[in-house]
Design a protein around this motif. Structure first.
Motif, short mmCIF file in Angstrom:
data_model
loop_
_atom_site.label_atom_id
_atom_site.label_comp_id
_atom_site.label_asym_id
_atom_site.label_seq_id
_atom_site.Cartn_x
_atom_site.Cartn_y
_atom_site.Cartn_z
N GLU A 193 -9.72 -42.08 12.62
CA GLU A 193 -8.84 -40.90 12.49
C GLU A 193 -8.02 -40.94 11.20
OE1 GLU A 193 -7.23 -39.21 16.32
OE2 GLU A 193 -7.26 -41.34 16.82
N MET A 210 5.32 -52.28 12.56
CA MET A 210 5.36 -51.20 13.55
C MET A 210 6.63 -51.28 14.38
SD MET A 210 1.39 -51.25 14.81
CE MET A 210 1.62 -50.20 16.23
N LEU A 260 -12.93 -33.32 6.63
CA LEU A 260 -12.33 -32.05 7.08
C LEU A 260 -13.34 -30.96 7.36
CD1 LEU A 260 -9.12 -31.92 4.88
CD2 LEU A 260 -9.35 -32.63 7.26
N ALA A 281 2.09 -43.43 21.18
CA ALA A 281 3.43 -44.01 21.04
C ALA A 281 3.49 -45.00 19.88
CB ALA A 281 3.85 -44.68 22.35
N GLU A 282 2.45 -45.81 19.71
CA GLU A 282 2.49 -46.82 18.63
C GLU A 282 2.57 -46.17 17.26
OE1 GLU A 282 -0.88 -49.45 19.26
OE2 GLU A 282 0.61 -50.90 19.99
N ASP A 283 1.90 -45.03 17.12
CA ASP A 283 1.90 -44.34 15.83
C ASP A 283 3.03 -43.32 15.72
OD1 ASP A 283 -0.41 -45.59 14.69
OD2 ASP A 283 -1.58 -44.51 16.19
N MET A 284 3.78 -43.16 16.80
CA MET A 284 4.86 -42.20 16.81
C MET A 284 4.36 -40.80 16.42
SD MET A 284 7.74 -44.81 15.30
CE MET A 284 9.19 -43.80 15.58
N VAL A 310 -4.89 -44.93 7.43
CA VAL A 310 -5.22 -44.76 8.86
C VAL A 310 -3.94 -44.78 9.68
CG1 VAL A 310 -7.52 -45.82 8.63
CG2 VAL A 310 -5.55 -47.26 9.20
N PRO A 311 -4.01 -44.29 10.92
CA PRO A 311 -2.84 -44.45 11.79
C PRO A 311 -2.50 -45.94 11.87
CG PRO A 311 -4.42 -42.95 12.80
CD PRO A 311 -5.09 -43.55 11.61
N ILE A 312 -1.21 -46.26 11.86
CA ILE A 312 -0.80 -47.66 11.73
C ILE A 312 -1.33 -48.51 12.89
CG2 ILE A 312 1.48 -47.33 12.78
CD1 ILE A 312 2.58 -49.27 10.60
N ARG A 342 -2.14 -35.53 23.68
CA ARG A 342 -2.11 -36.99 23.46
C ARG A 342 -0.72 -37.40 23.05
NH1 ARG A 342 -6.53 -38.70 19.02
NH2 ARG A 342 -5.54 -40.74 19.23
N GLN A 376 9.53 -48.55 14.73
CA GLN A 376 9.87 -47.98 16.04
C GLN A 376 11.34 -48.17 16.39
OE1 GLN A 376 6.88 -49.68 18.60
NE2 GLN A 376 5.29 -48.35 17.74
N ILE A 388 -11.00 -24.78 12.67
CA ILE A 388 -10.89 -25.85 11.67
C ILE A 388 -9.72 -26.77 12.00
CG2 ILE A 388 -11.84 -24.44 9.78
CD1 ILE A 388 -8.70 -24.55 8.81
N ARG A 389 -9.78 -27.97 11.41
CA ARG A 389 -8.69 -28.93 11.53
C ARG A 389 -8.22 -29.22 10.12
NH1 ARG A 389 -6.21 -31.95 15.09
NH2 ARG A 389 -7.37 -31.13 16.85
N THR A 390 -6.92 -29.12 9.88
CA THR A 390 -6.43 -29.18 8.50
C THR A 390 -6.23 -30.60 7.99
OG1 THR A 390 -4.13 -29.10 9.26
CG2 THR A 390 -5.19 -26.98 8.75
N ALA A 391 -6.15 -31.58 8.88
CA ALA A 391 -5.90 -32.96 8.44
C ALA A 391 -6.23 -33.90 9.58
CB ALA A 391 -4.44 -33.15 8.03
N ARG A 392 -6.43 -35.20 9.22
CA ARG A 392 -6.59 -36.24 10.22
C ARG A 392 -5.22 -36.74 10.68
NH1 ARG A 392 -11.55 -38.69 10.86
NH2 ARG A 392 -13.20 -37.32 10.10
N ARG A 393 -5.22 -37.87 11.34
CA ARG A 393 -3.99 -38.33 11.98
C ARG A 393 -3.20 -39.34 11.12
NH1 ARG A 393 -2.31 -41.48 16.21
NH2 ARG A 393 -4.27 -42.53 16.52
N ALA A 394 -3.70 -39.63 9.92
CA ALA A 394 -2.97 -40.55 9.03
C ALA A 394 -1.62 -39.94 8.65
CB ALA A 394 -3.79 -40.85 7.79
N ARG A 395 -0.64 -40.80 8.37
CA ARG A 395 0.71 -40.33 8.03
C ARG A 395 0.77 -39.58 6.72
NH1 ARG A 395 5.70 -40.71 11.06
NH2 ARG A 395 4.48 -40.64 12.96
#
Lengths: 458, 458
Positions: free
Chosen positions: B408, B236, B429, A102-105, B342-344, A99, B240, A175-182
């Motif tokens: 996410e 955002m 998690l 782009a918006e979330d870099m 959350v992702p931005i 994946r 960017q 397992i997944r160690t974290a979600r996608r938040a910054r």
């Protein structure tokens, strides 16, 4: 060791031709550019999914087979050597870019994706992945060794640029160690635990990465110094002033000599700094002006800078070609590439003492490094087959690491512990290593994950 | 529980008057601003050295007494509650600033040092410690909760700003997790393991921190938006473009209304962004120009900016006074402060759905946040003693976290798990929590370190 026939049958049933015991392929997967003799695995497996890795882990657990994850094979401390036999998991066929957000870099990639592959893929998005350890390493391998390289001074290391990992644990869970938040304050930082674990705790099967906007303007600069102290002091001053240096690389006289000889350049054979600046047009010009002022205050001269890509490449040619030039210059030697990292206030002293030590050792050993981080490399060259030279190289290396530790530094800034620095890790962190062992035992009680790395007798 | 008399004697022999079972002092140490009822410890101890902490750990191990490390008591998820009784270790007397290494831009402090204390101490050095969670929290507490706050978008969180920790482990060893080098690839990242462990793995007794140069110029800005999407989209876009925003804070209409009412301001009651820019004079002016352009493109209006400290304070007054204004505005309520991240790209949607949900719930619940990170807070206010309102608050909170997870995100960006988010950590998690439990068991087999936090039944 010989693999039990039932295990072989199970691997073949699972992977077909993606399981091999070919001696050639095993030999390739047990050799690297470290100074150690190669140690090939008993088989090489090419999984394509996390579920296949999981199935492999279950077979290996049943037969007590060591598992060595393998990325691009570019690490330098014998990480991929099969110390106790077992199977190599070559992750190169898990090389999908899953994946691009782009918006979330951020991006999600499989571990076999290499950094150049990722940057080619990103080119049209205006984004890039900055970590550059030199080689076209795989992202999984870079995660496992906590890689950094030339622009860590600006963008951080793998530690700062990984958002999450998917891992197949030694006990075979995905397992997944974290979600996608910054950022997150949710529980223990398992992401950071697997980063730099050198494959001793599990197999990384997916990596979530931060990516960055390609800067509007990139400027490169080069500056020669009469002495090393001046070079280091000008970097310290720039950092203290808040100049966001994107790269700042140091080459010593020996490295410049090798590059001049091999690449037919005519750089002054003095300590030299290579800079890169990222930002807006105005911002980089301001950065350049400040760095030039600071360099000149500290005895820098011949400051040159360039904006166009071809001119930037020309300016940086010596840095880009350093490793290959050293190899070509020191032909007939085996090279022992090592690295240490010290607080920047001790860097000049550490490099100078090392230079003196090298000069007294009678070996060729150029020094280059990422001075903004206090991190430098020494390429100790010893004549192939010359035991005396190897003894001297070993002693030089030992004194180098001891010197860095005595200056509150670390035995490795970015290469990792691998086979080569196990005893130094004990010197560096003492009782903390026992905690690491307890974690290792808790997560890999059979000691199947890359045994013989990081810890002795493990 | 009642402490065994022998343990009391041992604590008194060790600490004298720095050991107390005073009901008043115990009550103070079991109460915080969380929405939970207080849970006082059986005794409070005030150690002054790592060796004293070590001796305390040995006594607690012998008597199987729970140990709750306590910094400034400003966390918000019940972290300091003595769920299973035991002793509170108040670290406030370990508040020495041990070393300032100005050239290396790092410091070493004891855990009871507060962030304001550190910044006062640093003032003359030209350096500052940027992490600002709002309260004057202790550095040890901030490390333990992986704190961040308003300028994490530029300077990172505690995770990125801690170089090393000294820790007394549950088994009573004093260990150091890293040396003073800026980066290291030496072994498992124990530093990051203890950051955010909420006191469940050991007691932090010293912290090595990165500090930063005080920027030449600081500019503040405020901008009102007709809608939230425009506000988020302008942030955002700025990120960017590579604008290095030092702070970017969002207040929603409800927060602005509370601030207007209590602090006698007359801000437009619309979504509002508060900016801070750090850099050279030229750089911050360029940043401001870009952000203003981007804000105007996305429907921002009334953009104001200020450079002088008193003007900056005036511009940011609403943000600085937000929490107190909300408390004063919602007098007679108990406030349930929570956060998600959350992702931005999902942030506007997440906040808007939450706003709608709040409006339908009949509760007062302002939203404010660190939008550059995708992190926001909701202060759910429920009338003290009103069970129905508390049920609604709980349901609202549950839906909020579920919404963040479905996007996410994480159940907490900076507050931590504590007592309040244990089940959400499992939702977030899943199987990874089992790995955390194995680490907890390996390092604290008797489950004495802050039991009942992060994990259920622990």
């Amino acid at each position: 060791m010989t693999l039990p026939q039932t295990a072989v049958d199970q691997f073949e049933a699972l992977l077909g031709e993606r399981f091999t015991t070919s001696r050639g392929i095993c030999a390739e997967h047990g050799a690297d550019i470290s100074h150690f003799d190669p140690m090939p695995p008993d088989a090489v497996l090419f999984p394509r999914t996390a579920e296949e890795v999981q199935a492999i882990m279950k077979i290996c657990t049943a037969w007590h087979l060591p598992v060595i994850p393998y990325g691009a094979g570019t690490s330098v401390e014998g990480h991929i050597h099969a110390m106790h036999g077992g199977v190599c998991l070559d992750m190169s066929q898990m090389n999908r870019i899953v994946r691009v957000n782009a918006e979330d870099m951020d991006v999600v990639v499989e571990p076999g994706v290499t950094r150049n592959q990722l940057n080619s893929h990103l080119r049209d998005t205006g984004l890039f992945f900055p970590i550059d350890p030199g080689a076209d390493a795989s992202i999984g391998g870079m995660a496992s060794t906590r890689a950094s390289g030339t622009n860590a001074v600006r963008y951080g290391t793998m530690r700062e640029n990984i958002l999450s990992l998917e891992v197949v644990t030694a006990s075979g869970e995905i397992i997944r160690t974290a979600r996608r938040a910054r950022k997150s304050a949710a529980g223990y930082d398992l992401t950071r635990l697997f980063i730099g674990a050198e494959g001793t705790l599990g197999v990384i099967t997916q990596v979530g990465l931060k990516v960055h906007g390609i800067p509007e303007a990139i400027l490169s600069g080069v500056c020669t110094f009469n002495d090393l102290e001046g070079a280091i002091r000008s970097v310290m001053e720039a950092i203290q002033m808040g100049v966001p240096l994107a790269r700042v690389e140091f080459l010593d006289e020996a490295t410049i000599a090798a590059v001049n000889h091999i690449s037919k350049l005519d750089l002054p054979e003095h300590p030299t700094l290579f800079f890169e600046f990222h930002g807006t047009d105005r911002a980089v010009e301001e950065q350049v002006a400040r760095v030039r002022d600071s360099a000149e205050t500290h005895g820098g001269w011949g400051f040159e800078w360039a904006r166009k890509p071809e001119e930037r490449n020309r300016l940086w040619a010596a840095r880009h070609e350093a490793a290959l030039s050293i190899a070509a210059y020191a032909t007939g030697t085996r090279q022992w590439w090592t690295d240490v990292c010290v607080p920047i206030s001790r860097l000049a002293e550490c490099i100078l003492q090392t230079r003196t030590d090298i000069d007294q050792s009678d070996l060729f050993a150029p020094i280059l490094g990422h001075v903004g981080d206090g991190n430098f490399h020494v390429g100790i060259c010893a004549k192939e087959g010359d035991e005396d030279a190897f003894g001297k190289a070993e002693a030089l290396h030992d004194r180098l690491v001891g010197r860095a530790l005595s200056m509150e530094g670390t035995c490795t800034g970015e290469h990792g512990i691998g086979r080569g620095k196990i005893s130094y890790l004990e010197d560096e962190l003492d009782g903390a290593v026992e905690l690491m062992r307890r974690i290792k035992s808790a997560l890999d009680p059979l000691n199947l994950m890359n045994p013989g790395k990081i810890f002795a007798n493990a």
